[in-house]
Design a protein around this motif. Structure first.
Motif, PDB file in Angstrom:
ATOM      1  N   ASP A  97       0.852  -1.144   0.017  1.00 30.65           N
ATOM      2  CA  ASP A  97       0.038  -0.128   0.143  1.00 30.65           C
ATOM      3  C   ASP A  97       0.926   1.325   0.133  1.00 30.65           C
ATOM      4  OD1 ASP A  97      -1.735   1.938   0.312  1.00 30.65           O
ATOM      5  OD2 ASP A  97      -2.435   1.515   2.188  1.00 30.65           O
ATOM      6  N   PRO A  98       0.891   2.104  -1.120  1.00 32.70           N
ATOM      7  CA  PRO A  98       1.829   3.249  -1.128  1.00 32.70           C
ATOM      8  C   PRO A  98       1.435   4.191  -0.055  1.00 32.70           C
ATOM      9  CG  PRO A  98       0.603   2.755  -3.350  1.00 32.70           C
ATOM     10  CD  PRO A  98       0.070   1.868  -2.238  1.00 32.70           C
ATOM     11  N   ALA A  99       0.228   4.226   0.614  1.00 29.39           N
ATOM     12  CA  ALA A  99       0.092   5.333   1.732  1.00 29.39           C
ATOM     13  C   ALA A  99       0.593   4.628   2.890  1.00 29.39           C
ATOM     14  CB  ALA A  99      -1.423   5.413   1.807  1.00 29.39           C
ATOM     15  N   SER A 100       0.890   3.649   3.023  1.00 36.08           N
ATOM     16  CA  SER A 100       1.582   2.794   4.432  1.00 36.08           C
ATOM     17  C   SER A 100       2.784   3.540   4.842  1.00 36.08           C
ATOM     18  CB  SER A 100       1.651   1.442   4.487  1.00 36.08           C
ATOM     19  OG  SER A 100       2.767   1.096   3.837  1.00 36.08           O
ATOM     20  N   GLN A 101       2.841   3.785   5.989  1.00 33.21           N
ATOM     21  CA  GLN A 101       4.079   4.212   6.671  1.00 33.21           C
ATOM     22  C   GLN A 101       5.353   3.423   6.145  1.00 33.21           C
ATOM     23  OE1 GLN A 101       4.263   5.280  10.721  1.00 33.21           O
ATOM     24  NE2 GLN A 101       2.579   6.450  10.627  1.00 33.21           N
ATOM     25  N   LEU A 102       5.243   2.244   6.140  1.00 29.20           N
ATOM     26  CA  LEU A 102       6.366   1.314   5.449  1.00 29.20           C
ATOM     27  C   LEU A 102       6.798   1.632   4.237  1.00 29.20           C
ATOM     28  CD1 LEU A 102       8.757  -0.721   6.607  1.00 29.20           C
ATOM     29  CD2 LEU A 102       6.964  -2.476   5.872  1.00 29.20           C
ATOM     30  N   ALA A 103       5.905   1.762   3.446  1.00 33.90           N
ATOM     31  CA  ALA A 103       5.908   1.945   1.981  1.00 33.90           C
ATOM     32  C   ALA A 103       6.801   3.423   1.792  1.00 33.90           C
ATOM     33  CB  ALA A 103       4.799   1.824   1.150  1.00 33.90           C
ATOM     34  N   GLN A 104       6.306   4.209   2.502  1.00 33.90           N
ATOM     35  CA  GLN A 104       6.780   5.454   2.576  1.00 33.90           C
ATOM     36  C   GLN A 104       8.222   5.810   2.999  1.00 33.90           C
ATOM     37  OE1 GLN A 104       4.087   8.242   4.622  1.00 33.90           O
ATOM     38  NE2 GLN A 104       2.242   8.070   3.359  1.00 33.90           N
ATOM     39  N   LEU A 105       8.363   5.033   4.028  1.00 33.37           N
ATOM     40  CA  LEU A 105       9.660   4.994   4.488  1.00 33.37           C
ATOM     41  C   LEU A 105      10.840   4.487   3.366  1.00 33.37           C
ATOM     42  CD1 LEU A 105      11.700   5.501   6.767  1.00 33.37           C
ATOM     43  CD2 LEU A 105      11.178   3.153   7.599  1.00 33.37           C
ATOM     44  N   ASN A 106      10.196   3.268   3.001  1.00 37.81           N
ATOM     45  CA  ASN A 106      11.138   2.591   1.972  1.00 37.81           C
ATOM     46  C   ASN A 106      11.037   3.454   0.655  1.00 37.81           C
ATOM     47  OD1 ASN A 106      11.330   0.210   3.457  1.00 37.81           O
ATOM     48  ND2 ASN A 106       9.845  -0.918   2.366  1.00 37.81           N
ATOM     49  N   ALA A 107      10.281   4.275   0.297  1.00 42.81           N
ATOM     50  CA  ALA A 107      10.253   5.027  -0.807  1.00 42.81           C
ATOM     51  C   ALA A 107      11.234   6.359  -0.761  1.00 42.81           C
ATOM     52  CB  ALA A 107       9.124   5.327  -1.372  1.00 42.81           C
ATOM     53  N   GLN A 108      11.177   6.925   0.447  1.00 41.95           N
ATOM     54  CA  GLN A 108      11.611   8.176   0.742  1.00 41.95           C
ATOM     55  C   GLN A 108      12.710   8.282   1.639  1.00 41.95           C
ATOM     56  OE1 GLN A 108       8.336  10.547   2.246  1.00 41.95           O
ATOM     57  NE2 GLN A 108       7.052  10.070   0.349  1.00 41.95           N
ATOM     58  N   GLY A 109      12.923   7.137   2.347  1.00 46.31           N
ATOM     59  CA  GLY A 109      14.200   6.928   3.573  1.00 46.31           C
ATOM     60  C   GLY A 109      13.783   7.698   4.709  1.00 46.31           C
ATOM     61  N   VAL A 110      12.561   8.420   4.983  1.00 49.85           N
ATOM     62  CA  VAL A 110      12.145   8.967   6.080  1.00 49.85           C
ATOM     63  C   VAL A 110      10.780   9.412   6.094  1.00 49.85           C
ATOM     64  CG1 VAL A 110      12.172  11.305   4.870  1.00 49.85           C
ATOM     65  CG2 VAL A 110      12.728  11.338   7.451  1.00 49.85           C
ATOM     66  N   LEU A 111      10.234   9.475   7.330  1.00 52.95           N
ATOM     67  CA  LEU A 111       8.808   9.688   7.737  1.00 52.95           C
ATOM     68  C   LEU A 111       8.674  10.877   8.322  1.00 52.95           C
ATOM     69  CD1 LEU A 111       8.008   6.300   9.308  1.00 52.95           C
ATOM     70  CD2 LEU A 111       7.121   6.896   6.852  1.00 52.95           C
ATOM     71  N   ARG A 112       7.886  11.779   7.678  1.00 55.91           N
ATOM     72  CA  ARG A 112       7.688  13.018   8.047  1.00 55.91           C
ATOM     73  C   ARG A 112       6.904  13.134   9.208  1.00 55.91           C
ATOM     74  NH1 ARG A 112      11.613  14.376   5.251  1.00 55.91           N
ATOM     75  NH2 ARG A 112      10.975  14.476   3.011  1.00 55.91           N
ATOM     76  N   SER A 113       5.973  12.427   9.457  1.00 56.84           N
ATOM     77  CA  SER A 113       5.041  12.479  10.618  1.00 56.84           C
ATOM     78  C   SER A 113       4.909  10.914  11.269  1.00 56.84           C
ATOM     79  CB  SER A 113       3.877  13.369  10.713  1.00 56.84           C
ATOM     80  OG  SER A 113       2.973  12.806   9.596  1.00 56.84           O
ATOM     81  N   PRO A 114       5.366   9.978  11.792  1.00 60.33           N
ATOM     82  CA  PRO A 114       5.096   8.634  11.931  1.00 60.33           C
ATOM     83  C   PRO A 114       4.228   8.665  13.063  1.00 60.33           C
ATOM     84  CG  PRO A 114       7.248   9.487  13.325  1.00 60.33           C
ATOM     85  CD  PRO A 114       6.659  10.426  12.291  1.00 60.33           C
ATOM     86  N   ASP A 115       3.440   7.573  12.848  1.00 58.63           N
ATOM     87  CA  ASP A 115       2.314   6.930  13.788  1.00 58.63           C
ATOM     88  C   ASP A 115       2.962   6.365  15.082  1.00 58.63           C
ATOM     89  OD1 ASP A 115       0.552   5.574  15.208  1.00 58.63           O
ATOM     90  OD2 ASP A 115      -0.836   5.757  13.365  1.00 58.63           O
ATOM     91  N   PRO A 116       2.805   6.760  16.166  1.00 57.49           N
ATOM     92  CA  PRO A 116       3.258   6.418  17.447  1.00 57.49           C
ATOM     93  C   PRO A 116       3.153   5.047  17.609  1.00 57.49           C
ATOM     94  CG  PRO A 116       1.698   7.646  18.235  1.00 57.49           C
ATOM     95  CD  PRO A 116       1.648   7.951  16.673  1.00 57.49           C
TER      96      PRO A 116
END
Length: 108
Positions: A88-107
């Motif tokens: 899922d491109p909207a998931s935090q893991l996919a975003q982290l893999n794509a961008q190398g950073v999470l802007r506002s991670p879910d705790p």
């Protein structure tokens, strides 16, 4: 020194048959002594989640409470699965893999 005794095929089958019947009798006898009325109800639920089967088994005096607890646990696990999905491109893991950073991670 005692001589070793050889069993014939017939004797070996007889021993096997007697031991099998004895084992089954013990198993069935133990089942008759087990009073299932003394046990609390068990709730089983199975769900597909993250490409595998999730099996929940809950033991409770109140089956409706157990089902509600299972539903709450499933909701939490589905939320975590949504955060951790690689597909899922909207998931935090996919975003982290794509961008190398999470802007506002879910705790979570």
């Amino acid at each position: 020194m005692a001589a070793s005794r050889m069993f014939s095929r017939r004797q070996a089958l007889r021993i096997l048959a007697v031991s099998s019947v004895s084992g089954l009798a013990l198993h069935w006898g133990a089942g008759l002594l087990d009073n299932k009325a003394d046990r609390p109800p068990v709730v089983h639920e199975s769900h597909l989640l993250m490409g595998t089967v999730l099996n929940l088994t809950l033991v409770s005096d109140d089956p409706s409470h157990a089902r509600a607890a299972a539903a709450a646990a499933l909701a939490v696990l589905q939320r975590l699965a949504g955060l951790c999905s690689r597909f899922d491109p909207a998931s935090q893991l996919a975003q982290l893999n794509a961008q190398g950073v999470l802007r506002s991670p879910d705790p979570a």
